[in-house]
Every structure is written in C-alpha cells, then in structure tokens.
Write a protein that holds these residues in place. Structure first.
Motif, PDB file in Angstrom:
ATOM      1  N   TYR A  69      71.595 -20.332  37.766  1.00  0.00           N
ATOM      2  CA  TYR A  69      70.744 -19.623  38.715  1.00  0.00           C
ATOM      3  C   TYR A  69      69.512 -20.476  38.991  1.00  0.00           C
ATOM      4  O   TYR A  69      68.763 -20.809  38.066  1.00  0.00           O
ATOM      5  CB  TYR A  69      70.342 -18.252  38.143  1.00  0.00           C
ATOM      6  CG  TYR A  69      69.825 -17.360  39.236  1.00  0.00           C
ATOM      7  CD1 TYR A  69      70.694 -16.923  40.237  1.00  0.00           C
ATOM      8  CD2 TYR A  69      68.485 -16.996  39.305  1.00  0.00           C
ATOM      9  CE1 TYR A  69      70.228 -16.133  41.267  1.00  0.00           C
ATOM     10  CE2 TYR A  69      68.015 -16.204  40.335  1.00  0.00           C
ATOM     11  CZ  TYR A  69      68.897 -15.772  41.321  1.00  0.00           C
ATOM     12  OH  TYR A  69      68.443 -15.009  42.350  1.00  0.00           O
ATOM     13  N   PRO A  70      69.304 -20.860  40.276  1.00  0.00           N
ATOM     14  CA  PRO A  70      68.329 -21.919  40.555  1.00  0.00           C
ATOM     15  C   PRO A  70      66.878 -21.466  40.565  1.00  0.00           C
ATOM     16  O   PRO A  70      66.039 -22.141  41.146  1.00  0.00           O
ATOM     17  CB  PRO A  70      68.776 -22.412  41.935  1.00  0.00           C
ATOM     18  CG  PRO A  70      69.393 -21.223  42.571  1.00  0.00           C
ATOM     19  CD  PRO A  70      70.019 -20.434  41.480  1.00  0.00           C
ATOM     20  N   VAL A  71      66.570 -20.324  39.961  1.00  0.00           N
ATOM     21  CA  VAL A  71      65.171 -19.922  39.806  1.00  0.00           C
ATOM     22  C   VAL A  71      64.904 -19.876  38.303  1.00  0.00           C
ATOM     23  O   VAL A  71      65.688 -19.277  37.566  1.00  0.00           O
ATOM     24  CB  VAL A  71      64.934 -18.527  40.425  1.00  0.00           C
ATOM     25  CG1 VAL A  71      63.469 -18.110  40.239  1.00  0.00           C
ATOM     26  CG2 VAL A  71      65.307 -18.515  41.889  1.00  0.00           C
ATOM     27  N   PRO A  72      63.848 -20.523  37.852  1.00  0.00           N
ATOM     28  CA  PRO A  72      63.605 -20.540  36.400  1.00  0.00           C
ATOM     29  C   PRO A  72      63.541 -19.130  35.819  1.00  0.00           C
ATOM     30  O   PRO A  72      63.040 -18.204  36.467  1.00  0.00           O
ATOM     31  CB  PRO A  72      62.253 -21.238  36.276  1.00  0.00           C
ATOM     32  CG  PRO A  72      62.132 -22.056  37.518  1.00  0.00           C
ATOM     33  CD  PRO A  72      62.848 -21.292  38.594  1.00  0.00           C
ATOM     34  N   VAL A  73      64.044 -18.998  34.612  1.00  0.00           N
ATOM     35  CA  VAL A  73      64.069 -17.701  33.932  1.00  0.00           C
ATOM     36  C   VAL A  73      62.668 -17.097  33.901  1.00  0.00           C
ATOM     37  O   VAL A  73      62.486 -15.884  34.082  1.00  0.00           O
ATOM     38  CB  VAL A  73      64.613 -17.865  32.487  1.00  0.00           C
ATOM     39  CG1 VAL A  73      64.536 -16.551  31.733  1.00  0.00           C
ATOM     40  CG2 VAL A  73      66.039 -18.382  32.517  1.00  0.00           C
ATOM     41  N   ALA A  74      61.675 -17.952  33.735  1.00  0.00           N
ATOM     42  CA  ALA A  74      60.292 -17.485  33.629  1.00  0.00           C
ATOM     43  C   ALA A  74      59.858 -16.707  34.876  1.00  0.00           C
ATOM     44  O   ALA A  74      58.982 -15.848  34.809  1.00  0.00           O
ATOM     45  CB  ALA A  74      59.362 -18.673  33.413  1.00  0.00           C
ATOM     46  N   GLN A  75      60.490 -17.007  36.003  1.00  0.00           N
ATOM     47  CA  GLN A  75      60.075 -16.342  37.239  1.00  0.00           C
ATOM     48  C   GLN A  75      60.950 -15.131  37.574  1.00  0.00           C
ATOM     49  O   GLN A  75      60.862 -14.577  38.664  1.00  0.00           O
ATOM     50  CB  GLN A  75      60.146 -17.344  38.411  1.00  0.00           C
ATOM     51  CG  GLN A  75      59.146 -18.473  38.288  1.00  0.00           C
ATOM     52  CD  GLN A  75      59.400 -19.564  39.324  1.00  0.00           C
ATOM     53  OE1 GLN A  75      59.927 -19.305  40.395  1.00  0.00           O
ATOM     54  NE2 GLN A  75      59.027 -20.786  38.983  1.00  0.00           N
ATOM     55  N   LEU A  76      61.843 -14.742  36.660  1.00  0.00           N
ATOM     56  CA  LEU A  76      62.782 -13.669  36.981  1.00  0.00           C
ATOM     57  C   LEU A  76      62.326 -12.305  36.489  1.00  0.00           C
ATOM     58  O   LEU A  76      63.018 -11.311  36.689  1.00  0.00           O
ATOM     59  CB  LEU A  76      64.165 -13.981  36.399  1.00  0.00           C
ATOM     60  CG  LEU A  76      64.864 -15.201  36.994  1.00  0.00           C
ATOM     61  CD1 LEU A  76      66.212 -15.418  36.318  1.00  0.00           C
ATOM     62  CD2 LEU A  76      65.070 -15.042  38.487  1.00  0.00           C
ATOM     63  N   ALA A  77      61.194 -12.233  35.858  1.00  0.00           N
ATOM     64  CA  ALA A  77      60.631 -10.975  35.370  1.00  0.00           C
ATOM     65  C   ALA A  77      61.634 -10.203  34.522  1.00  0.00           C
ATOM     66  O   ALA A  77      61.822  -8.999  34.695  1.00  0.00           O
ATOM     67  CB  ALA A  77      60.158 -10.127  36.545  1.00  0.00           C
ATOM     68  N   GLY A  78      62.327 -10.922  33.659  1.00  0.00           N
ATOM     69  CA  GLY A  78      63.230 -10.265  32.719  1.00  0.00           C
ATOM     70  C   GLY A  78      64.581  -9.886  33.298  1.00  0.00           C
ATOM     71  O   GLY A  78      65.454  -9.390  32.579  1.00  0.00           O
ATOM     72  N   ARG A  79      64.780 -10.109  34.588  1.00  0.00           N
ATOM     73  CA  ARG A  79      66.089  -9.760  35.156  1.00  0.00           C
ATOM     74  C   ARG A  79      67.101 -10.857  34.842  1.00  0.00           C
ATOM     75  O   ARG A  79      66.763 -12.041  34.835  1.00  0.00           O
ATOM     76  CB  ARG A  79      65.968  -9.583  36.667  1.00  0.00           C
ATOM     77  CG  ARG A  79      65.126  -8.362  37.025  1.00  0.00           C
ATOM     78  CD  ARG A  79      65.214  -8.053  38.486  1.00  0.00           C
ATOM     79  NE  ARG A  79      64.779  -9.185  39.298  1.00  0.00           N
ATOM     80  CZ  ARG A  79      64.938  -9.223  40.621  1.00  0.00           C
ATOM     81  NH1 ARG A  79      65.539  -8.233  41.251  1.00  0.00           N
ATOM     82  NH2 ARG A  79      64.517 -10.274  41.304  1.00  0.00           N
ATOM     83  N   LYS A  80      68.351 -10.426  34.580  1.00  0.00           N
ATOM     84  CA  LYS A  80      69.377 -11.419  34.220  1.00  0.00           C
ATOM     85  C   LYS A  80      70.386 -11.563  35.352  1.00  0.00           C
ATOM     86  O   LYS A  80      70.985 -10.568  35.779  1.00  0.00           O
ATOM     87  CB  LYS A  80      70.112 -10.969  32.947  1.00  0.00           C
ATOM     88  CG  LYS A  80      69.324 -11.252  31.682  1.00  0.00           C
ATOM     89  CD  LYS A  80      70.054 -10.746  30.467  1.00  0.00           C
ATOM     90  CE  LYS A  80      70.732 -11.883  29.711  1.00  0.00           C
ATOM     91  NZ  LYS A  80      71.381 -11.401  28.480  1.00  0.00           N
ATOM     92  N   PRO A  81      70.595 -12.777  35.821  1.00  0.00           N
ATOM     93  CA  PRO A  81      71.594 -12.963  36.874  1.00  0.00           C
ATOM     94  C   PRO A  81      72.995 -12.671  36.337  1.00  0.00           C
ATOM     95  O   PRO A  81      73.266 -12.889  35.154  1.00  0.00           O
ATOM     96  CB  PRO A  81      71.478 -14.437  37.242  1.00  0.00           C
ATOM     97  CG  PRO A  81      70.326 -14.977  36.486  1.00  0.00           C
ATOM     98  CD  PRO A  81      69.982 -14.031  35.397  1.00  0.00           C
TER      99      PRO A  81
END
Lengths: 532, 717
Positions: A69-81
């Motif tokens: 997933y090309p957005v860093p985990v840090a920017q996903l606000a805890g959501r999991k792809p």
C-alpha cells in the motif's frame, strides 16, 4: 512516485500496488518475497506476500504475489489496507519473470495489461521437457515469446537475468530485486533494499552485486533493443574464397565452403572433390529445372549442407579424432570451470558394439561378424558391446584415441564407407529425378537429408525412414508431383517427432503409402504358471 | 531432514506484545502454543508441512512447554491421537493435507466425533484446492457435515487466523465437537504480521502428568448402543452449543453497508478477494470499508440459522460466494429461507461457475451479474469492460501463437536417484514389452510426465501394489507396482505387501528407498539414515540409505522370498533386475529395492561439509558431466532417457547443422546417470565425465602438469 498515479477514481483512496513474480522452483522466489516484505516494513509501508510454490522439487513453474500500500502506515491513522491473495485482472502494476516462457505464460493468461503493467522479463530460457526431447529442434521461438510479453506491457524491460546472476555468482532472486526496485513502480528505496540484502548474511556481497548490475541495466533502457538483438542467431559470413569453389554461384558459396572444409578435414582433398562433383551435378540439374533461378539455388544450397554432413558420417574414428584434439581439451577445461591449481581428469564414455567395429572392416569380414552378433541376439542374448571409460587426460588414453583416429586412412576400404556412398548416390539420384519432374519435389527430397544423423540406432532409424520416403512416397505413380512433394514434407516432419515412428506410421497410412517394414525382434514369452 | 528451522523457532518463542512477522502456517503454529496445547501430531503435506517440521525441530521449546510432538505414520494415526481429548481435558492439534489426508483419517474422525471431546481438538487442514493443488478436487466441508465437526475458514489475515485458532479450541470444548480449520494454499503461505501473546503451558502436559486414568465410562466409546445417543447429542446439544458460541463471540463478521437491499454471504477465506473485487466496482475502499452488507463466515460449519435470517431480513437478494462443489452452504441457506418462508432471492452457483477456485476475476463476473439484476444503479460497465478486455487479451494471445505454450510441471531434481530407475525401466520395457504400471503418490509420480509418461493408475498413497490386484491376474505380462518408502510406511506395507503375500499373488513391487518422504518435504521416516550414521560416515559423498535396513528386514520378516536391492544409479543392473523380475519363474511377490539417497537431502548434507574442507585447504573432488558439442548428433535421445534439468539444449555451434545440441549446465551434481545411460542404452559417445580435484596432492598436480605437457606433443590443434 506520485500518489496521483495510483488514485482509484471511484473511491478516491489509493489502491495497493500489485506485483506478480513468475519464477521456477528453486530460484529463490521465496527469498525474494521475504526481502520485499522486510523492505516494505523498513520503509514503513503495509504489504503482503503469498505464493503458489512448486513442490520441493525444481523446475516446476511457481508464482509469487506481492502487494504494497503506497501510503506509509504512519499516515493511515490505524486503518489496515486489505490485500488480495490473487492478482486482479488488468490491475497488475509489475510482472517480473525470471524466464522468458514463464513471462509469456503470464502474458497469455490475460492478467497483465498494456495500459498499466510494467513487465520485466528475463530473456533467458530454461527449456521445457517437451522442447528438449524433440528429435530435431523443438525450441520455441524466443522472439515470438518476447512479442507476446510486449503486447501486454505498458513499459517493457528485457535483460538476461540468468547471465547477470552467473556473472555475479549470485542467485536470480537478487537480480530480480534489483530490476524490480529500479523499475520505480514501488516506493522501494535503493539503500533500504541493500540494507535488507546485507542483513541476509552469507552470500550478501554477491547478492548486492547482482542487485546493482540489474539496477543499472534497467535504468539504462537501451538494453532492451540490445537484448532482443542477441536473440537473433548469427551465422558465420566469412567471405574468404577457396580456389576449388570457383565456378559455383555466389548464393551457395557460404554453405559450399563449409561443406568443402568439413569433408576434406574429415577425409582428404580427393574426398572433397567427390563432394564438389556431386554438388555440381545437382547444380546442373537445378539449372535445368529452374533455368531462371526463381528459387535462388535453394535446392543446391540444401544439398551441399546435408551432403557434407552425410559424407562426413559419424563413426568411432571420427569421434576419436574429435575427442583427442588440443582445442577440445581447452573447451572441456572451460566448460567445467577449471581454476589454476585444480587437477582435471576426463573420462570418455564409449560403448562400441559389433556394428561399429564391423563398419571399419572390409565387407566380407564385416558380414561374418554381424552374422555372429545376430545369432547371439536370436538366442535371446544381449548384442555384443564393450562399455569403455577411457581416461583421455592420460597420455596412454590420448595415444589410443590418436591411434584410432589414424584409421581414417583405411576408412575408404571399409564396409560402412561403401554402404554410405551407395545410399548417398541413391538419395542424390532420387533428388535429381524429383527435380526433373518438379522443383518442389526435388527440394523436399533434398531436405530429407536432415533425417540422416548420428550413430547406432539413431542412424539406422534415420536411414530407414529416409529410404522408405525415397522408395515409396516419392515414387507413388498415382499422384501428381505437387502432391508427392507435400506428402514428403509431411512424412519428413512426422519422422522427426517421435522415436517409435508412430507419427510417421500414421502419416504414411493417411497418404496411402506402404507401412514401414516390421523389424525382426526376438520375442520373450512369459508363460503364466498359475497356482491352482 | 537437513533444513534448519532455527529462525522460525525463534518466532515461536515471542511473548506478549511482540510482533510476529512471517508465514500464515507458522502464525497458526504460534497460535497453537498460545492456546496451551498438550500435544501436536500430524502427517506432512503441502501446504501445511511446516507446522510439523518446525515443531519437530523445536525440541527445547517443546520441552519447556511440555508439549508432546508426534510425527505420525499417516493421517489415520494422527486422527487417532486426538482420542486423548475424549476423556481428558487436554487440548490437542493435528495437521495434514486435505482432501487426501482427511480421507485417510476418516474412520478415526468418525469415531472421535461420535463420543465427542472434552479437551479442545483442532485439525489444521491444508485445503489443497485449485491452482497449485496436487490432489483431487474435493471439499473437506463434507467431512465436517457428516461427522459433525466444526469447520473454520478464517479471513486470511494473520491476526484473524490466530484468534480463530484460540476460539476453535474454546468452541470445541463448549460444544464437544472436534474442530477443523481449513487453510488454502495462498493463506498458508501468506506473509504478514500479528501481535503475539505469551505461550501457555497446559495443565496436563508431559511435564505435569495425570496420576490416574479416567473412570470407566461406556458412553465415551464409539460402540453401540451409545452411538445412537451420540447421534442425538450431536444434533440436539452440540450443534446448538456451537451456534451459541459463534454468536456470543461474534466469530462470523457482519459488515453493514448503504446498499442494504442486497447482501453477500462469503466464506472467510474468500473475503479478501471479495473486498478487492468490490473495490473494482467502487463499492469498497482499500481498507475494506464496504457499501454492500457482508456476512463473513469464519465458521462455515455449522451455520447459525438465526444469524442468516437476521442478515437476509428485508433484503431483496443475497449472493453466496462459496468455493467448490457441491455448494453445501448455499443449499443449507436455501432450505432455511424456504422453511422460514423468507422472500429473499438467493443467488450463488447460478451466477458463478460450479467448479474451480473463486479468483477475483471469477468473482467480479458473478458480482457483475448480481448487481445488474438487483442493484441496477451500480455502474458495472467499467468492470465488465475490464473483464471483457481480459478475455480478449487472452484470446488474442492464444491466437497469436501457433501452438499452446508447453507446460512446466515439476520434475525430478538434478541428480535424483529415481530418474535412473525410470531410464532403466524404459530400457527394460524395450526388451520385455510394455507392462502395466501401477503408480503411486510421491516424487516418482513425476515419471507420469514426459519424457517417461509411465503409470496407468494412481489410487492413493501407498496403494500401488494393492491397486494391481485386479489387473495382474487378467494380464499376460506381469504388472509392475511402484512405491516410495514414504508410501510404503504410510500404508503400502499393509494394504499392498501383506495382501499380496497372503493371497499368493504374482506381483512385482519396486520400492524407492531414498531415505525420506521426499515429495512432502523430505521429512524423516523410520528408514531414514540415522544422524549417527551421517556423522560417522567415512565417505560422506556416498548414499547413506544402505545403513538403514528397516525396509528389507520388515519385508523379510513378513515373508517376502524374492528381494533384490540395486543401487539406483546402476542403470544396466537395474534394467537386468527389472527384466528378471518381470520374467522369472518365481510366481510370488517380487520386490526390487532401488536404493539411493534423496539428492536434495544429500546435497544439503554434503555441501557444508565440502565447503568446510575447501576452506581448510583439504582435497575435494567435484564431478561434472559434459557433452562434446561436435560429437553430439542433435537427436536428444539422451534427454528422452533422462530429462535431467541440467541436460538441456544449446544452439549448434556447427553452422552446417540445424538441430540444437545437448549441453550440461553448471548445476550438474555429477550423479553419473549420463554415463550410465550412455552405456546401458548405447547412446552416442559424446558424454565425458570430468573429475575436478581442488587442493590436490603435490604428486597429483605434478603428474597432471607432466601429462598436459606431453599431450601437447600428441594432440593436433
């Protein structure tokens, strides 16, 4: 890479990037998946990998599927792809294949697409069993495979991954990672890739070299054209002339030159002249049949090829000669990758039987020897043969081979020689006769020279098939010359498909030609004594 | 086995809060330890082999936790092991490959399920279905239904899989039903992460033993008349208890969505593919946020009727995504809708293919039909275009090729000891005529592929000799049965050898004694060379299988009178022994043992040893075969007789010739087959054997230099 390029228009969130890895069992596809997972983790991206590994055994086709997933985990606000375990049709961002046929197989399943997929393929081939077991050339056309891949690629990179791996003494997985990282589709930082490889420990240095080499090759796009060019085989086009070849048309010069060199080297100049006179008579016949040279001397060209090979028929004398040359010793040393200080021993596997030995003797003696062997076989015993493991790295071994090689001077008096010359004449006569009727008929008969090759059983099989075609298919008086030409082509191609000749038998039956004679073979009865 | 799982074992030791990174099947293994299992057993097979492989090597960890680890002789033996949990409050787990393993285990499973279990029982089942499968395509689901066992099919997300393992044990205890968890190939090999808990030590374990056996209780026996009561209990008590557990712990997941006039019911294992398919319609985002209501069945048996009735309430239509045939779940839901008189329209196999995997591509096709019918406002045109384009691409690719691409099935390894035997068999048949070959499961079944194309039937693991019993009495020539040592111990000894001897059958059995159950991942068996024999071996390069004579001793003990052991690389000898077995006057069972150590394991064994010798500057000999390119006749008879991956083709360097010549690649391990075949089959004399000595003795080097010097005088250019 920009996020915009991976935006999904309908949901306005980026979608995962999908990578399909096609490899062969044992090539380290599992290592590559592990690397990719570790690189993604280090770089701060969510990712998933899975595989359809072959069984533990080598060479089966295997696929690995990786999503990131090309957005860093840090920017996903805890959501999991949510990642997929299977590729989505038309949604593959990268396909990377370590072997060209596997790349083409993937291309032909329709999943990659020319509007999206970056296709990185190796130009190297690992031939399948079906390709390897053909009696002639069963290999697929690499250019056609490459074209398949190109048709479904947005961007296409081709490089010989096996060679890069070998040159850097590493596994192909490191090369694949380098190529994948360099393609720029995944947000894989080179330094992180190298860090992860380095952590692998043993073999890391070689892996890093392979990685770097592939990286460099992909970033230099010129390689694609260069690699495609490499697939085209080059043939010796030397212009050197030999006085003996004067008077022959230029179109056949290259082939004739090779033929002359082969035949004279095999026997002597006199034998070479016999070769040239045979070609000459065919040339004259072709002139008569095709006065305007519409076919560009194609027939004579093919005759000069197959005639040269037939006249330099394989026998133990020839083998002994080839195996006891200095150039050969050097080739073996190269092939087995000998290093300075290593000691090399080379053993030759020979198993001459009665026919091979009888072939060297004058006919009366040869016949008696053969009759003795036939008697043995009829009695249910093995045909006589002498398995030899000859140590050619020793002086005595090489002297023995050289001694055997000198037998070439008695070759012209041997029974095999006489027999081969008679058969050659029969073939040439058939070609000439065919040519007189129709150029195509003659041409197809000329190409039947390809059936003659090898030693022992291979040689006998080819000879029997050739004679059967000449004597029966070519002489069928009930059909036109054109029909017979087509029939000969079919029979010839069928003869090259299987050892038992079942394809040839089928074709002969369809053509209405007489079946091949059944060979006498001792039958072993197995009476079943049943316990009552 | 020579592979080390040291790294994986470290992962199994992680504690509370640590993050596990690795493969699905290893995560399951960790989950077993977190659930406090007392015993683990199983029989290896893709894709679940690693569970047992890792546990067998994790001696220290297993010792600490008091877990009994048993590498069972077959799946029936593994299933029988679960009997421990009938009386005792011990949790146990076993693993095998399905459908084949479940078939073998079926009897024990029925007799386990009838009395039911006290301690939680979990079978981790490798559902080897679809792409990459090596077994017949059948569903494990049927076993859960017929024997009344729980069946879990978790979402392929490591944390969910791990949670479901823990729930499976608890649910098994709550319902007294044994539980099965089916894991598809891709789910076993999925690499991901989850947050660990501490491993739990069981109350009863090998470290904390039970003092007394349980009191006699006839109702715990699968023996009439209590079996009638068991049947009632299953339906009246156990299934309801399981359903209650599923509801209470929300094992099945319900996702709501704005398009609530429809819904999709999906097996947990397929839910990721579904979400990614919905994404293509714009009906889900990358994080699984769906606009269509979903019922994700992490437990696929038993279903919970109330839950399904609630889900379909007020829905015009639901679609069931269920893999394989028959569509048990869909049928049960149909019955439910009918019995409860619910008006919801049910779709499933009417919109999806009845057979085969539900890949995203297939799913998208079904969803497209479903939405077109029941959610007409959804724009499915884009997806249809993608699917049509895929089909178009596929067709245009097929038509642009003038032949189908040749398949690349797995084959014998480089230097495999089984390949020479099939070469010998090919040669033997040339002389005695073709024979009926009863094939078996194992690496040797690769002989069914080209260039050998041998084998008339495969009836199951270790079944070859038994499967010939009806053929050989009807056949003029003798019939040959082929079996691996894995199959022999799995059940071939009893179903085949014992039966043939007892009936006085005229049969020929060829056993591959390579020392390991190689096809399943080279696990050790009772006839594996012992570690002591490996370390003590004087010549480490030699095959070590001869050191273990369990097979020979067993056969002798059971009464086999005709037995020959042949080194498998001796092609001519093997051909002669095969001929003898097929033609001898001896009418009983004839056994040929083809002995040669699994090359994969041999290489793993000797490579580090050789590397060590080289670094210490000691003498090492390497063997490689080669082909003289100017002698090779381009007929490839050698390849047809061997098909070794390193014996392949290259362009003919001779411009006169058109056919490619044979060549030997660097991977050659010098097994010697090329030379043996050249002699046994009287092939062309183009093969040479090169022996390369590194760090040779000084006199060897001197002799070699002298020879090279003298050869320069003798050899022409």
């Amino acid at each position: 890479m920009s996020l915009n390029t991976v935006m999904n228009s309908s949901t306005a969130t980026p979608r995962p990037l999908s990578v399909l890895i096609c490899a062969l069992g044992g090539e380290g596809g599992g290592v590559l998946s592990d690397w990719l997972m570790e690189i993604a983790r280090k770089a701060g991206y969510a990712a998933q990998a899975t595989s359809i590994p072959g069984v533990a055994q080598r060479t089966g086709a295997t696929t690995y599927f990786f999503e990131l997933y090309p957005v860093p985990v840090a920017q996903l606000a805890g959501r999991k792809p949510v990642f997929s375990l299977n590729p989505i049709p038309g949604s593959l961002d990268v396909v990377i294949a370590s072997e060209l046929l596997e790349a083409a197989r993937c291309a032909s399943n329709g999943l990659p697409s020319s509007d999206r997929t970056v296709f990185i393929t190796s130009t190297s081939r690992t031939f399948t069993t079906a390709e390897r077991t053909a009696m002639g050339d069963g290999r697929l056309d690499s250019a056609a495979l490459l074209a398949l891949v190109q048709a479904v690629s947005r961007v296409h990179h081709a490089l010989d991954m096996q060679r890069v791996a070998t040159d850097n003494s590493t596994a192909v997985s490191a090369v694949m990672l380098g190529a994948l990282a360099a393609s720029g589709v995944l947000p894989l930082d080179r330094s992180i890739c190298e860090e992860v490889i380095r952590e692998g420990g043993r073999g890391a240095q070689a892996s890093l070299q392979g990685f770097a080499a592939a990286w460099q090759m992909i970033t230099q796009t010129k390689l694609q054209a260069e690699q495609a060019q490499l697939l085209v085989n080059l043939i010796d086009d030397s212009e050197k002339k030999l006085p003996e070849l004067a008077g022959f048309p230029i179109q056949i010069n290259d082939m004739l030159r090779l033929g002359w060199l082969r035949v004279t080297e095999y026997q002597d100049r006199a034998y070479g002249k016999l070769y040239l006179s045979r070609v000459r008579s065919l040339l004259d016949a072709e002139h008569r049949a095709d006065a305007d040279a519409l076919h560009g001397m194609q027939l004579t060209r093919e005759v000069s090829r197959w005639l040269a090979l037939w006249m330099s028929f394989d026998d133990i004398v020839r083998v002994a000669d080839l195996k006891s040359r200095a150039a050969r010793t050097e080739r073996v040393r190269r092939e087995v990758k000998i290093k300075s200080g290593d000691v090399l021993a080379v053993y030759e596997h020979f198993k001459p039987g009665v026919p091979e030995i009888a072939g060297l003797l004058p006919k009366p003696i040869a016949d008696r020897l053969l009759a003795w062997d036939q008697q043995r076989i009829a009695e249910g015993r093995e045909p006589w043969a002498m398995p030899i493991k000859l140590a050619s790295h020793t002086v005595v071994g090489t002297l023995l081979l050289r001694l055997l090689a000198t037998f070439k001077y008695i070759r012209p008096f041997s029974s095999r020689y006489a027999e081969e010359q008679a058969l050659i004449e029969e073939w040439l006569k058939a070609v000439t006769a065919g040519l007189a009727e129709d150029w195509q008929l003659g041409y197809e008969l000329a190409l039947c020279g390809r059936l003659m090759k090898g030693y022992g059983e291979t040689n006998h099989r080819g000879r029997d098939n050739l004679l059967h075609v000449i004597r029966h298919v070519a002489n069928d008086e009930h059909t036109t010359a054109t029909a017979r030409a087509a029939a000969i082509r079919r029979a010839r191609e069928a003869a090259l498909t299987d050892e038992a000749g079942s394809q040839l038998d089928r074709v002969l039956k369809e053509l209405g030609a007489p079946p091949r004679p059944i060979k006498a073979q001792p039958i072993r009865w197995m009476p079943r004594i049943r316990n009552s | 086995m020579e592979i080390s799982f040291a790294k994986q074992i470290q992962q199994l030791k992680l504690g509370e809060g640590d993050v596990f990174h690795g493969e699905g099947i290893l995560a399951i293994t960790k989950a077993l330890l977190q659930s406090g299992v007392s015993y683990i057993g199983g029989y290896q097979g893709a894709p679940v082999s690693h569970l047992l492989d890792v546990m067998v090597q994790a001696r220290e960890l297993v010792g600490e936790l008091g877990v009994q680890v048993e590498a069972c002789s077959n799946e029936a033996s593994a299933a029988a092991m679960l009997g421990a949990s009938i009386h005792y409050p011990v949790r146990g787990a076993v693993t095998w490959k399905s459908i084949v393993g479940t078939n073998v285990a079926a009897d024990a499973l029925a007799n386990l399920s009838s009395p039911g279990v006290t301690g939680g029982v979990l079978m981790v089942i490798g559902e080897d279905y679809g792409e990459g499968a090596s077994v017949v395509q059948e569903r494990t689901h049927a076993y859960a239904m017929k024997s009344c066992m729980l069946l879990l099919d978790p979402r392929p997300e490591l944390s969910v899989m791990v949670d479901m393992v823990e729930h499976a044990f608890a649910m098994s205890e709550a319902s007294n039903m044994p539980a099965m968890m089916e894991l598809r190939i891709r789910a076993c090999h999925v690499r991901g992460s989850f947050v660990c808990k501490d491993n739990r030590t069981a109350k009863v374990s090998t470290k904390s033993l039970m003092a007394e056996p349980a009191a006699f209780d006839y109702s715990r026996l699968a023996h009439p008349p209590v079996t009638f009561a068991h049947e009632k209990r299953k339906l009246e008590h156990r299934i309801p208890a399981a359903r209650q557990y599923i509801l209470e712990h929300q094992l099945n997941e319900i996702f709501s969505g704005q398009h609530d006039s429809v819904g999709i019911i999906v097996q947990g294992g397929l839910s990721n593919a579904l979400l990614r398919s919905l994404q293509q319609f714009g009906l889900a985002d990358a994080f699984g946020e769906t606009q269509v209501p979903l019922l994700v069945l992490n437990v696929t048996y038993p279903l919970v009727p109330d839950q399904i009735a609630d889900f379909v309430h007020n829905k015009k239509a639901v679609l069931v995504l269920e893999e394989g045939a028959p569509e048990y779940i869909e049928q049960e839901i149909a019955t439910l809708l009918n019995r409860r008189d619910l008006p919801t329209r049910l779709h499933g196999k009417d919109m999806l293919p009845a057979a085969g995997e539900l890949t995203p591509e297939i799913m998208m096709g079904g969803l497209q039909q479903f939405f077109a019918r029941h959610l007409p406002n959804i724009d499915g045109v884009g997806v249809k275009l993608v699917l049509d384009a895929t089909v178009t691409r596929r067709n245009s690719m097929a038509s642009s090729l003038d032949q189908t691409l040749p398949a690349r099935p797995p084959g014998f390894c480089i230097g495999c000891p089984e390949r020479p035997v099939f070469s010998a068999l090919k040669l033997a048949q040339k002389e005695v005529g073709e024979v009926h070959i009863a094939a078996d499961i194992g690496c040797h079944s690769f002989a069914t592929f080209e260039p050998f194309s041998m084998g008339h039937s495969i009836l199951g693991y270790g079944m070859s000799l038994a499967s010939r019993a009806g053929v050989s009495p009807m056949m003029q020539r003798r019939v040959l049965s082929i079996m691996g040592d894995g199959g022999f111990w799995h059940n071939g000894l009893l179903t085949g050898v014992q039966s043939a001897l007892f009936n006085g059958d005229d049969a020929v059995l060829l056993i591959f004694k390579n020392g390991y159950t190689s096809a399943t991942g080279t696990q050790d068996i009772i006839s594996t060379p012992t570690s002591a024999s490996k370390t003590q071996a004087h010549d480490k390069l030699a095959s070590l299988t001869a050191n273990n004579r369990t097979i020979e001793d067993t056969l002798k003990g059971i009464g086999v009178q005709w037995m020959r052991t042949v080194h498998s690389y001796r092609v001519a000898t093997m051909r002669d022994v095969l001929k003898e077995a097929l033609t001898t006057d001896f009418n009983g069972l004839k056994v040929i043992i083809a002995e040669g150590e699994c090359q994969l394991e041999r290489q793993r064994r000797i490579r580090p040893w050789l590397a060590d010798l080289l670094t210490r500057g000691q003498r090492v000999m390497r063997v490689k075969y080669g082909v003289d390119e100017d002698v090779c006749n381009g007929d490839h008879a050698c390849i047809r007789l061997s098909a070794c991956p390193t014996l392949t083709l290259k362009d003919n360097p001779d411009p006169l010739k058109v056919d490619p010549v044979a060549t030997v690649l660097d991977g050659c391990v010098g097994c010697g087959l090329c030379g043996e075949n050249a002699h046994a089959a009287t092939l062309c004399p183009s093969f040479y054997r090169a022996e390369i000595i590194q760090n040779g003795h000084w006199h060897e080097k001197l002799l070699a230099s002298l020879r090279r010097l003298m050869l320069r005088w003798v050899q022409p250019a």
